[in-house]
Design a protein around this motif. Structure first.
Motif, PDB file in Angstrom:
ATOM      1  N   ALA A  95       0.779  -1.322  -0.222  1.00 17.79           N
ATOM      2  CA  ALA A  95      -0.004  -0.046  -0.179  1.00 17.79           C
ATOM      3  C   ALA A  95       0.954   1.319   0.113  1.00 17.79           C
ATOM      4  O   ALA A  95       0.277   2.574  -0.492  1.00 17.79           O
ATOM      5  CB  ALA A  95      -1.070   0.186   1.127  1.00 17.79           C
ATOM      6  N   GLY A  96       2.072   0.915   0.850  1.00 18.63           N
ATOM      7  CA  GLY A  96       2.933   2.447   0.351  1.00 18.63           C
ATOM      8  C   GLY A  96       3.496   2.763  -0.320  1.00 18.63           C
ATOM      9  O   GLY A  96       3.440   4.018  -1.182  1.00 18.63           O
ATOM     10  N   GLU A  97       3.903   1.761  -1.302  1.00 21.90           N
ATOM     11  CA  GLU A  97       4.442   2.153  -2.402  1.00 21.90           C
ATOM     12  C   GLU A  97       3.362   2.211  -3.624  1.00 21.90           C
ATOM     13  O   GLU A  97       3.749   3.114  -4.594  1.00 21.90           O
ATOM     14  CB  GLU A  97       5.507   0.322  -3.442  1.00 21.90           C
ATOM     15  CG  GLU A  97       5.405   0.424  -5.146  1.00 21.90           C
ATOM     16  CD  GLU A  97       5.771  -0.410  -5.088  1.00 21.90           C
ATOM     17  OE1 GLU A  97       7.471  -1.112  -4.500  1.00 21.90           O
ATOM     18  OE2 GLU A  97       5.302  -1.391  -6.081  1.00 21.90           O
ATOM     19  N   LEU A  98       2.127   1.945  -3.463  1.00 26.63           N
ATOM     20  CA  LEU A  98       1.320   2.207  -4.512  1.00 26.63           C
ATOM     21  C   LEU A  98       0.877   3.745  -3.955  1.00 26.63           C
ATOM     22  O   LEU A  98       0.273   4.961  -5.297  1.00 26.63           O
ATOM     23  CB  LEU A  98      -0.633   1.200  -4.011  1.00 26.63           C
ATOM     24  CG  LEU A  98       0.039   0.392  -4.618  1.00 26.63           C
ATOM     25  CD1 LEU A  98      -1.085  -0.873  -4.245  1.00 26.63           C
ATOM     26  CD2 LEU A  98      -0.595  -0.022  -6.166  1.00 26.63           C
ATOM     27  N   GLU A  99       0.453   4.754  -2.335  1.00 22.99           N
ATOM     28  CA  GLU A  99      -0.054   5.289  -2.448  1.00 22.99           C
ATOM     29  C   GLU A  99       1.763   6.594  -3.216  1.00 22.99           C
ATOM     30  O   GLU A  99       0.955   7.032  -3.798  1.00 22.99           O
ATOM     31  CB  GLU A  99       0.343   6.144  -0.458  1.00 22.99           C
ATOM     32  CG  GLU A  99      -0.214   6.613  -0.364  1.00 22.99           C
ATOM     33  CD  GLU A  99       0.878   7.859   0.615  1.00 22.99           C
ATOM     34  OE1 GLU A  99       0.777   8.963  -0.392  1.00 22.99           O
ATOM     35  OE2 GLU A  99       2.347   7.601   0.352  1.00 22.99           O
ATOM     36  N   ALA A 100       3.135   6.019  -2.631  1.00 25.68           N
ATOM     37  CA  ALA A 100       4.136   6.996  -3.163  1.00 25.68           C
ATOM     38  C   ALA A 100       4.500   6.953  -4.953  1.00 25.68           C
ATOM     39  O   ALA A 100       4.456   8.332  -4.988  1.00 25.68           O
ATOM     40  CB  ALA A 100       4.846   6.584  -2.803  1.00 25.68           C
ATOM     41  N   VAL A 101       3.608   6.492  -5.647  1.00 21.52           N
ATOM     42  CA  VAL A 101       3.770   5.974  -6.595  1.00 21.52           C
ATOM     43  C   VAL A 101       2.304   7.170  -7.172  1.00 21.52           C
ATOM     44  O   VAL A 101       2.922   7.785  -8.142  1.00 21.52           O
ATOM     45  CB  VAL A 101       3.498   4.416  -7.626  1.00 21.52           C
ATOM     46  CG1 VAL A 101       3.005   4.896  -9.096  1.00 21.52           C
ATOM     47  CG2 VAL A 101       4.709   3.869  -7.285  1.00 21.52           C
ATOM     48  N   SER A 102       0.873   7.294  -6.605  1.00 18.42           N
ATOM     49  CA  SER A 102      -0.047   7.438  -7.426  1.00 18.42           C
ATOM     50  C   SER A 102       0.307   9.722  -6.803  1.00 18.42           C
ATOM     51  O   SER A 102      -0.025   9.965  -7.707  1.00 18.42           O
ATOM     52  CB  SER A 102      -1.037   7.407  -6.233  1.00 18.42           C
ATOM     53  OG  SER A 102      -1.282   5.977  -6.152  1.00 18.42           O
ATOM     54  N   LYS A 103       1.263   9.719  -5.623  1.00 17.91           N
ATOM     55  CA  LYS A 103       1.939  10.805  -5.391  1.00 17.91           C
ATOM     56  C   LYS A 103       2.811  11.906  -6.622  1.00 17.91           C
ATOM     57  O   LYS A 103       2.293  12.387  -7.233  1.00 17.91           O
ATOM     58  CB  LYS A 103       2.194  11.479  -4.028  1.00 17.91           C
ATOM     59  CG  LYS A 103       2.263  12.558  -3.000  1.00 17.91           C
ATOM     60  CD  LYS A 103       2.856  12.444  -2.213  1.00 17.91           C
ATOM     61  CE  LYS A 103       4.126  12.372  -1.178  1.00 17.91           C
ATOM     62  NZ  LYS A 103       4.849  12.063  -0.468  1.00 17.91           N
ATOM     63  N   CYS A 104       3.388  10.653  -6.498  1.00 19.75           N
ATOM     64  CA  CYS A 104       4.588  10.985  -8.151  1.00 19.75           C
ATOM     65  C   CYS A 104       3.663  11.161  -9.656  1.00 19.75           C
ATOM     66  O   CYS A 104       4.177  12.550  -9.620  1.00 19.75           O
ATOM     67  CB  CYS A 104       5.356   9.969  -8.086  1.00 19.75           C
ATOM     68  SG  CYS A 104       6.967  10.037  -9.280  1.00 19.75           S
ATOM     69  N   LEU A 105       2.418  10.364  -9.781  1.00 25.10           N
ATOM     70  CA  LEU A 105       2.057  10.340 -11.273  1.00 25.10           C
ATOM     71  C   LEU A 105       1.697  11.890 -10.743  1.00 25.10           C
ATOM     72  O   LEU A 105       1.603  12.458 -12.009  1.00 25.10           O
ATOM     73  CB  LEU A 105       1.216   9.083 -11.679  1.00 25.10           C
ATOM     74  CG  LEU A 105       2.750   8.117 -11.102  1.00 25.10           C
ATOM     75  CD1 LEU A 105       0.818   6.731 -11.653  1.00 25.10           C
ATOM     76  CD2 LEU A 105       3.434   8.252 -12.498  1.00 25.10           C
ATOM     77  N   LEU A 106       0.798  12.225  -9.480  1.00 25.66           N
ATOM     78  CA  LEU A 106      -0.128  13.172  -9.684  1.00 25.66           C
ATOM     79  C   LEU A 106       0.811  14.475  -9.451  1.00 25.66           C
ATOM     80  O   LEU A 106       0.129  15.984 -10.875  1.00 25.66           O
ATOM     81  CB  LEU A 106      -0.576  13.374  -8.098  1.00 25.66           C
ATOM     82  CG  LEU A 106      -1.603  14.544  -7.626  1.00 25.66           C
ATOM     83  CD1 LEU A 106      -3.532  14.563  -8.867  1.00 25.66           C
ATOM     84  CD2 LEU A 106      -1.722  14.629  -6.369  1.00 25.66           C
ATOM     85  N   LEU A 107       1.464  14.814  -9.205  1.00 24.58           N
ATOM     86  CA  LEU A 107       2.683  15.993  -8.943  1.00 24.58           C
ATOM     87  C   LEU A 107       3.379  15.837 -10.804  1.00 24.58           C
ATOM     88  O   LEU A 107       3.620  17.070 -11.273  1.00 24.58           O
ATOM     89  CB  LEU A 107       3.557  15.708  -8.280  1.00 24.58           C
ATOM     90  CG  LEU A 107       2.679  15.329  -6.506  1.00 24.58           C
ATOM     91  CD1 LEU A 107       4.335  15.502  -5.502  1.00 24.58           C
ATOM     92  CD2 LEU A 107       2.574  16.567  -6.944  1.00 24.58           C
TER      93      LEU A 107
END
Ligand SMILES: [Zn+2]
Length: 440
Positions: A214-226
């Motif tokens: 879940a931590g990887e998914l959250e971090a990837v999502s944030k990176c993609l959004l920014l």
């Protein structure tokens, strides 16, 4: 036209598949690709009958340590091991050296250390901490190819993980000045909570829960959004979960400028192997379950994972270290091509053409050096690897060229053997370190 060397009768591997080409090399570059027997006027020839000729690998993610961490790895050993594994260009991470590479002076220091000690060509990543935005300009000027940012703790005191604000600002800068940002995608809060919760069991099987998917998914999502908001070119390091690969693939389809990598260990091992391999297999993020491992091969095959990097990061292995105490890092720089060939191609998971892409060309594009490197094309550097498919490799300690002779791949049986690696037309084993710093 005279050539310094011709490699003849090999099966040349390109992203479009294999070709029966002879390769003519002049001034360290690929000067001719021709049907077998068509090239004349050469000083030396190498017969590659029955063998594959791959492009020299480009590894965008290595920790060569050195500078203050020489006991673990140094450039002479690490880059020689890379070359022995078919890699001819590496990009070094800004941590696991003293100081961390987080300002212009540290970039200069590291380049000074590498000069004359690298068997491969090289580039450097500068580090984006939580308070060094003012250093970004200087690091790029001194030669950093891009920035590396950690969303979870890096483990180095002088490399505090990047805050959201600093990351956003750096992404605006990256978008304007056209340099890439590489992200270590984990969530520190989740890592801390679950490490506290499961760490006390001291059970290797819990490692994947301690650094949750879940931590990887959250971090990837944030990176993609920014990245989507700012237009920055981002690259996501060592994905352990096929679900995060899907997030990246979806974002790319809607135009986000993103690429991603996985590492050989996520393709070869699963959490079932922790029982036997223990600290040799400890990495962050950790390897996941068997189903996930097989799905990563699928994502690689279908082009959703752009490249396979070693994340080479040797460490001392002590039998007595607890799950939490043991240092995270896998020694694997010599094994990437063997894993892709033996576990990928020979098991029908990957075509040879796809290997040429994920081992070399896509990494060259990320680093902005694809005019010079990354594939077997006329005009590019003669960075080449000859692999003999008739032989096999048993990766015992005598084979290891790294400084520390321990690896999760110890005694692993690979099909195929890497016989010769050429950097700009010169066989690496036959000369003093001749690696050069490559400008993007
Ligand atoms: Zn790393």
């Amino acid at each position: 036209m005279g050539y310094e060397m011709v490699i003849e009768n090999g099966r040349v591997v390109t992203p479009d598949g294999e070709k029966n080409w002879d390769i003519g090399i002049k001034n360290g570059k690929i000067a001719a690709l021709a049907a077998p027997g068509m090239l004349s006027g050469f000083e030396r020839k190498i017969d590659a009958s029955g063998k594959y000729v791959f492009p020299g690998g480009i590894d965008v993610h290595v920790h060569m340590d050195d500078l203050g961490a020489e006991a673990l790895e140094d450039w002479r050993h690490g880059s020689f091991a890379a070359a022995a594994g078919g890699i001819t260009t590496v990009a070094d991470m800004p941590i696991d050296c003293v100081p961390s590479t987080v300002n212009a002076e540290a970039v200069r220091k590291k380049l000074d250390r590498i000069r004359g000690n690298a068997y491969t060509d090289y580039l450097l990543w500068g580090g984006l901490t939580t308070d060094n935005l003012s250093e970004v300009e200087g690091m790029l000027k001194e030669g950093a190819a891009g920035l590396k940012s950690f969303f979870a703790d890096s483990g180095a005191e002088d490399f505090v993980r990047t805050s959201d604000v600093v990351l956003l600002e750096a992404m605006y800068k990256a978008s304007e000045e056209r340099f890439p940002i590489m992200i270590h995608a984990e969530n520190e809060e989740m890592n801390r909570y679950y490490t506290e919760k499961y760490g006390k069991n001291n059970d290797w099987a819990d490692l994947s829960r301690m650094h949750p998917e879940a931590g990887e998914l959250e971090a990837v999502s944030k990176c993609l959004l920014l990245s989507e908001l700012t237009g920055a070119r981002v690259h996501i390091a060592h994905l352990s979960s096929w679900k995060s690969v899907r997030l990246v693939a979806d974002a790319r389809r809607r135009g986000v400028r993103v690429s991603c990598e996985t590492c050989p260990h996520y393709l070869v091992f699963s959490e079932n192997d922790y029982k036997e391999k223990k600290a040799l297999l400890k990495c962050a993020p950790p390897v996941r379950d068997e189903e996930n491992r097989e799905k990563l091969w699928e994502e690689l095959k279908h082009g959703n994972i752009d490249m396979v990097s070693s994340d080479h990061s040797p460490n001392y292995i002590s039998e007595n270290d607890s799950v939490c105490q043991a240092w995270a890092g896998i020694s694997g720089i010599q094994n990437t091509l063997l894993v892709l060939y033996s576990e990928g191609f020979c098991r029908g998971r990957l075509s040879l053409g796809r290997i040429a892409g994920v081992f070399a060309l896509n990494a060259a594009k990320l680093l902005g050096i694809d005019k010079q490197k990354g594939s077997i094309e006329i005009g590019k550097d003669a960075d080449l690897v000859i692999l003999n498919p008739q032989k096999e490799t048993i990766f015992d300690r005598s084979q290891m060229k790294t400084k520390i002779k321990s690896s999760v791949y110890q005694d692993f049986h690979f099909r195929g053997r890497i016989e010769q690696t050429f950097l700009r037309g010169v066989r690496v084993e036959c000369k003093e370190p001749g690696g050069r710093y490559i400008c993007r």
